[in-house]
Design a protein around this motif. Sequence first.
Motif, PDB file in Angstrom:
ATOM      1  N   MET A 175       0.867  -1.182   0.000  1.00  0.00           N
ATOM      2  CA  MET A 175       0.000   0.000   0.000  1.00  0.00           C
ATOM      3  C   MET A 175       0.904   1.232   0.000  1.00  0.00           C
ATOM      4  SD  MET A 175      -2.979  -1.343   2.632  1.00  0.00           S
ATOM      5  CE  MET A 175      -3.774   0.269   2.721  1.00  0.00           C
ATOM      6  N   ASP A 176       1.310   1.641  -1.192  1.00  0.00           N
ATOM      7  CA  ASP A 176       2.325   2.675  -1.333  1.00  0.00           C
ATOM      8  C   ASP A 176       1.764   4.002  -1.848  1.00  0.00           C
ATOM      9  OD1 ASP A 176       4.099   0.644  -0.612  1.00  0.00           O
ATOM     10  OD2 ASP A 176       4.505   0.123  -2.697  1.00  0.00           O
ATOM     11  N   ILE A 177       0.910   3.932  -2.867  1.00  0.00           N
ATOM     12  CA  ILE A 177       0.418   5.152  -3.510  1.00  0.00           C
ATOM     13  C   ILE A 177      -0.548   5.895  -2.593  1.00  0.00           C
ATOM     14  CG2 ILE A 177      -0.757   6.115  -5.520  1.00  0.00           C
ATOM     15  CD1 ILE A 177       1.917   4.766  -6.143  1.00  0.00           C
ATOM     16  N   GLY A 178      -1.588   5.213  -2.154  1.00  0.00           N
ATOM     17  CA  GLY A 178      -2.621   5.864  -1.356  1.00  0.00           C
ATOM     18  C   GLY A 178      -2.167   6.296   0.021  1.00  0.00           C
ATOM     19  N   THR A 179      -1.071   5.745   0.517  1.00  0.00           N
ATOM     20  CA  THR A 179      -0.550   6.128   1.833  1.00  0.00           C
ATOM     21  C   THR A 179       0.513   7.216   1.742  1.00  0.00           C
ATOM     22  OG1 THR A 179       1.161   4.414   1.768  1.00  0.00           O
ATOM     23  CG2 THR A 179      -0.957   3.811   2.740  1.00  0.00           C
ATOM     24  N   ASP A 209      -4.313  18.487  -4.331  1.00  0.00           N
ATOM     25  CA  ASP A 209      -3.224  18.277  -5.288  1.00  0.00           C
ATOM     26  C   ASP A 209      -2.600  16.889  -5.102  1.00  0.00           C
ATOM     27  OD1 ASP A 209      -3.663  20.815  -6.264  1.00  0.00           O
ATOM     28  OD2 ASP A 209      -1.998  21.734  -5.163  1.00  0.00           O
ATOM     29  N   ARG A 210      -2.451  16.482  -3.864  1.00  0.00           N
ATOM     30  CA  ARG A 210      -1.824  15.185  -3.624  1.00  0.00           C
ATOM     31  C   ARG A 210      -2.742  14.041  -4.052  1.00  0.00           C
ATOM     32  NH1 ARG A 210       0.969  13.433   2.066  1.00  0.00           N
ATOM     33  NH2 ARG A 210      -1.160  13.021   2.733  1.00  0.00           N
ATOM     34  N   PHE A 211      -4.037  14.181  -3.811  1.00  0.00           N
ATOM     35  CA  PHE A 211      -4.955  13.122  -4.228  1.00  0.00           C
ATOM     36  C   PHE A 211      -5.030  13.054  -5.748  1.00  0.00           C
ATOM     37  CE2 PHE A 211      -9.043  10.868  -4.628  1.00  0.00           C
ATOM     38  CZ  PHE A 211      -8.781   9.795  -3.782  1.00  0.00           C
ATOM     39  N   ASP A 212      -4.988  14.211  -6.403  1.00  0.00           N
ATOM     40  CA  ASP A 212      -4.960  14.212  -7.874  1.00  0.00           C
ATOM     41  C   ASP A 212      -3.719  13.497  -8.385  1.00  0.00           C
ATOM     42  OD1 ASP A 212      -7.368  15.528  -8.257  1.00  0.00           O
ATOM     43  OD2 ASP A 212      -6.467  17.526  -8.292  1.00  0.00           O
ATOM     44  N   ALA A 213      -2.596  13.716  -7.712  1.00  0.00           N
ATOM     45  CA  ALA A 213      -1.359  13.036  -8.127  1.00  0.00           C
ATOM     46  C   ALA A 213      -1.480  11.529  -7.945  1.00  0.00           C
ATOM     47  CB  ALA A 213      -0.175  13.576  -7.324  1.00  0.00           C
ATOM     48  N   MET A 214      -2.187  11.091  -6.909  1.00  0.00           N
ATOM     49  CA  MET A 214      -2.393   9.658  -6.700  1.00  0.00           C
ATOM     50  C   MET A 214      -3.265   9.049  -7.795  1.00  0.00           C
ATOM     51  SD  MET A 214      -3.092   9.538  -2.579  1.00  0.00           S
ATOM     52  CE  MET A 214      -1.845  10.042  -1.389  1.00  0.00           C
ATOM     53  N   LEU A 215      -4.235   9.831  -8.266  1.00  0.00           N
ATOM     54  CA  LEU A 215      -5.134   9.344  -9.320  1.00  0.00           C
ATOM     55  C   LEU A 215      -4.500   9.416 -10.701  1.00  0.00           C
ATOM     56  CD1 LEU A 215      -8.553  10.926  -8.241  1.00  0.00           C
ATOM     57  CD2 LEU A 215      -7.836   8.538  -8.005  1.00  0.00           C
ATOM     58  N   ALA A 216      -3.486  10.270 -10.853  1.00  0.00           N
ATOM     59  CA  ALA A 216      -2.887  10.505 -12.170  1.00  0.00           C
ATOM     60  C   ALA A 216      -2.367   9.207 -12.773  1.00  0.00           C
ATOM     61  CB  ALA A 216      -1.749  11.523 -12.060  1.00  0.00           C
ATOM     62  N   GLY A 217      -2.761   8.958 -14.010  1.00  0.00           N
ATOM     63  CA  GLY A 217      -2.302   7.761 -14.700  1.00  0.00           C
ATOM     64  C   GLY A 217      -2.873   6.471 -14.145  1.00  0.00           C
ATOM     65  N   ARG A 234     -12.957  11.255  -6.895  1.00  0.00           N
ATOM     66  CA  ARG A 234     -12.064  12.347  -6.521  1.00  0.00           C
ATOM     67  C   ARG A 234     -12.670  13.178  -5.395  1.00  0.00           C
ATOM     68  NH1 ARG A 234     -11.462  17.798  -7.423  1.00  0.00           N
ATOM     69  NH2 ARG A 234      -9.290  18.547  -7.484  1.00  0.00           N
ATOM     70  N   ASP A 235     -13.946  13.548  -5.552  1.00  0.00           N
ATOM     71  CA  ASP A 235     -14.594  14.385  -4.537  1.00  0.00           C
ATOM     72  C   ASP A 235     -14.654  13.674  -3.192  1.00  0.00           C
ATOM     73  OD1 ASP A 235     -14.962  16.276  -6.498  1.00  0.00           O
ATOM     74  OD2 ASP A 235     -17.072  15.784  -6.855  1.00  0.00           O
ATOM     75  N   LYS A 236     -15.011  12.399  -3.200  1.00  0.00           N
ATOM     76  CA  LYS A 236     -15.114  11.641  -1.955  1.00  0.00           C
ATOM     77  C   LYS A 236     -13.743  11.442  -1.305  1.00  0.00           C
ATOM     78  CE  LYS A 236     -19.344   8.923  -2.679  1.00  0.00           C
ATOM     79  NZ  LYS A 236     -19.923   9.134  -1.321  1.00  0.00           N
ATOM     80  N   GLY A 237     -12.729  11.157  -2.122  1.00  0.00           N
ATOM     81  CA  GLY A 237     -11.390  10.957  -1.583  1.00  0.00           C
ATOM     82  C   GLY A 237     -10.839  12.218  -0.946  1.00  0.00           C
TER      83      GLY A 237
END
Length: 337
Positions: free
Chosen positions: A47-51, A214-222, A267-270
């Motif tokens: 669990m690397d990206i979301g943390t 911004d950080r959550f968007d980066a997690m979702l990117a790609g 995105r909104d919920k996260g």
Amino acid sequence: MGHARKPLAVAIMGPTASGKTAAALLIAQHIPCEIISVDSALVYRGMDIGTAKPNAAELAAVPHHLIDIIDPSQAYSAAQFRADAQRLVMGIIGRGKLPLLVGGTMLYFKSLMNGLDDLPPADPAIRARLDAEAAAIGWPGMHAKLAQLDPPTAERLKPNDAQRIQRALEIIELSRQPMSQLLAQQPQAELPFELLPIALEPSDRSVLHQRIADRFDAMLAGGALLDEVQRLRQRGDLHLGLPSMRCVGYRQAWEYIDGQFDLKTLRDKGIAATRQLAKRQLTWLRAMPDRIVIDCLAPDAAQTALAHIQAALLPHATKPRIPLDKSGLPTDNIGLR
């Protein structure tokens, strides 16, 4: 004769996205340190990206502890953390280094500072029955039941805080006493080391919220976060009832993959869930009156934390005094390069 001074450890606390990792890494450049993670999500392997787990270079720059120590199918309690953290702190001190406890899981910090609650262990049968009752009347109904049995505990819990309401009702069944009464009887635990609490807190909550977005968007990117959650789902032994999958971002991504809502709603919920986490973290911090508060939005936040630590270290070792100005910063910028 006076009592010998206890060795020093430092807590770098703060809400998510407050720059705790960056501050710890800068401190480690100037003071021999080892970092103990105080984060209930970073304990899980895979669990690397979301943390927002520190990357390989950051992990290699300074020794880290309590990261990637258990599988997501397992649980890791505050009691385990307290035992592990105390053992690690004393080991780091024994190696002549400064222990840096870095993270945002305030329950872990509280358990370390104030000791553990001597409460009865979980009972799966009682929990299953309480879950069934909650399915029939809802968690607000269970909260109303708790308010009759343990008003002080119910008062501090929200009506939809299922996990804590369940635990409070479970304790009443197991002990025949309300949790508030049991907690009031607990003695304060004394640590074998002195803990310097430094809190990175935002002077402007809206700027922290933007960092979170911004950080959550980066997690979702790609699709990085979604790919990670999909890999975890494909194992077949994980589900949303596990503590690991209840981590912020993972639950929302899991539900998105289940088809419960679209990508924009994910995105909104996260982001909303992460903001709520930050709000809870700040509430916990404000209950710690002795903490040193540093504006995490200030460009010199990490340097200011370093200066406070250097000043605190002076009574613990024989070394030349660093002259400090009125703000607590070294007047000659020693260690701030």
